[in-house]
Design an enzyme around this catalytic site. Structure first.
Site, short mmCIF file in Angstrom:
data_model
loop_
_atom_site.label_atom_id
_atom_site.label_comp_id
_atom_site.label_asym_id
_atom_site.label_seq_id
_atom_site.Cartn_x
_atom_site.Cartn_y
_atom_site.Cartn_z
N ARG A 107 0.89 -1.17 0.00
CA ARG A 107 0.00 0.00 0.00
C ARG A 107 0.92 1.21 0.00
NH1 ARG A 107 -5.40 1.33 1.88
NH2 ARG A 107 -5.47 3.38 2.86
N HIS A 134 -7.26 1.58 -6.63
CA HIS A 134 -7.53 0.82 -5.40
C HIS A 134 -8.34 -0.44 -5.76
CE1 HIS A 134 -7.89 -0.14 -1.32
NE2 HIS A 134 -8.63 0.86 -0.86
N GLN A 137 -10.41 -2.76 -3.10
CA GLN A 137 -11.66 -2.19 -2.61
C GLN A 137 -12.81 -2.46 -3.57
OE1 GLN A 137 -12.47 -0.39 0.37
NE2 GLN A 137 -14.45 -1.00 -0.49
N ASP A 225 -16.99 8.79 -1.73
CA ASP A 225 -15.77 8.61 -0.96
C ASP A 225 -15.48 9.92 -0.24
OD1 ASP A 225 -13.48 7.50 0.10
OD2 ASP A 225 -12.35 7.47 -1.79
N CYS A 266 -16.32 3.47 0.88
CA CYS A 266 -15.25 2.53 1.25
C CYS A 266 -14.73 2.77 2.67
CB CYS A 266 -14.12 2.58 0.23
SG CYS A 266 -13.21 4.14 0.20
N ARG A 294 -13.96 -6.77 2.32
CA ARG A 294 -12.55 -6.65 1.99
C ARG A 294 -11.81 -7.92 2.38
NH1 ARG A 294 -10.04 -1.64 1.69
NH2 ARG A 294 -8.15 -2.88 1.39
#
Length: 308
Positions: A107, A134, A137, A225, A266, A294
């Protein structure tokens, strides 16, 4: 070498198999005691390095728990532990880590860091997030939608807000899973041109509509988001709020979507900024299923990368 770097770089059949497997694994765990290991232990004897240049809650916990549930072990490394690209090249770090571990999840900030790691590693590399995309996700998001409403193909998905890295992976998924994607947000925060071009070339052009109420008409799924990233400077926050205030997902906006539309975020969320608490805790919301998923989606991704 089977990496998982981005959704548009992964074969659609493989993506479908991962979604189906993630749902099957979740169902298989439903009647087990909390914390019990999977009946299968496909990662037994495997070591997975989890590298975090960017801090995380969901990514760290979900990957760590997922590896352990499948019988493996994790080594968690922070950016300060690694000092990626400082003192030792990323390529050399990748070569060394590959001698110690069976898989790497990273990450990070720059996409180039991920790509260089994957180019030089001799073990699978998973994109846990970059500033550009991402994918883990969105695999969880597709899983969540299909868990609640069946196939996402040909459904209408509307993104309200900033055309950021999470939206980018939604754009990739729209091509690979065959759903319609609409972006509603201010022009300065439009998605990257490359992703709009990719979708159009693949026959899945992304609709851009500046009017959020019109954009969500007939939506099966509404997504947003956070307006401000954890690494945005203070000076950017007020400007972002001014730009995005008209794109808040609230109860009035959701009334324009289908009656059975789902809402996703998310997380982490700034309640009553990008979405109201009434929506986040309301009947359309599946945000906590999304967060849980996830874990299951990433377990399927790891199994795909290791071929187990």
């Amino acid at each position: 070498m089977t990496h998982f770097l981005d959704i548009h770089k992964t074969d659609p059949a493989a993506l479908r198999a991962m979604i189906d497997q993630s749902i099957a694994m979740k169902r298989a765990r439903a009647d087990r005691p909390k914390g019990a290991l999977d009946d299968e232990q496909p990662l037994a004897g495997r070591m997975v390095a989890l590298i975090f240049e960017k801090p995380s809650t969901r990514t760290r916990v979900s990957f760590d728990v997922g590896v352990r549930q499948m019988g493996g072990q994790t080594m968690v490394l922070s950016g300060s532990d690694m000092q990626l690209g400082h003192g030792e090249t990323i390529a050399d770090t990748a070569r060394v880590l590959s001698r110690y571990v069976d898989m790497i999840m990273i990450r990070t900030f720059e996409e180039e860091t991920l790509l260089e790691m994957a180019e030089h590693a001799s073990v699978p590399v998973i994109n846990g997030l970059t500033d550009r995309t991402h994918p883990c996700q969105i695999m969880a998001d597709v899983m969540t939608y299909e868990e609640h409403r069946g196939p996402i193909a040909e459904r209408k998905v509307v993104w309200s807000g900033d055309g950021n890295n999470v939206f980018a992976s939604f754009a990739h998924a729209s091509v690979q899973f065959g759903f319609d994607l609409t972006f509603t947000g201010p022009e300065p925060l439009d998605p990257e041109r490359a992703w709009l071009d990719l979708a159009e070339k693949a026959g899945r052009p992304i609709t851009i509509d500046r009017d959020p109420a019109r954009a969500v008409e007939g939506a099966d799924l509404v997504v947003t988001d956070t307006w401000v990233s954890m690494h945005d400077p203070e000076s950017a926050k007020e400007r972002r709020h001014n730009q995005l205030r008209g794109y808040q997902v609230n109860e009035e906006l959701m009334r324009h979507a289908k009656p059975d539309a789902l809402f996703m975020h998310c997380l982490p969320a700034h309640r009553n900024d990008e979405a109201t608490s009434g929506v986040m805790d309301g009947p359309h919301s599946v945000i906590f299923d999304e967060a849980e998923n996830r874990l299951h989606a990433q377990k399927a991704i790891m199994r795909h990368c290791l071929g187990v």
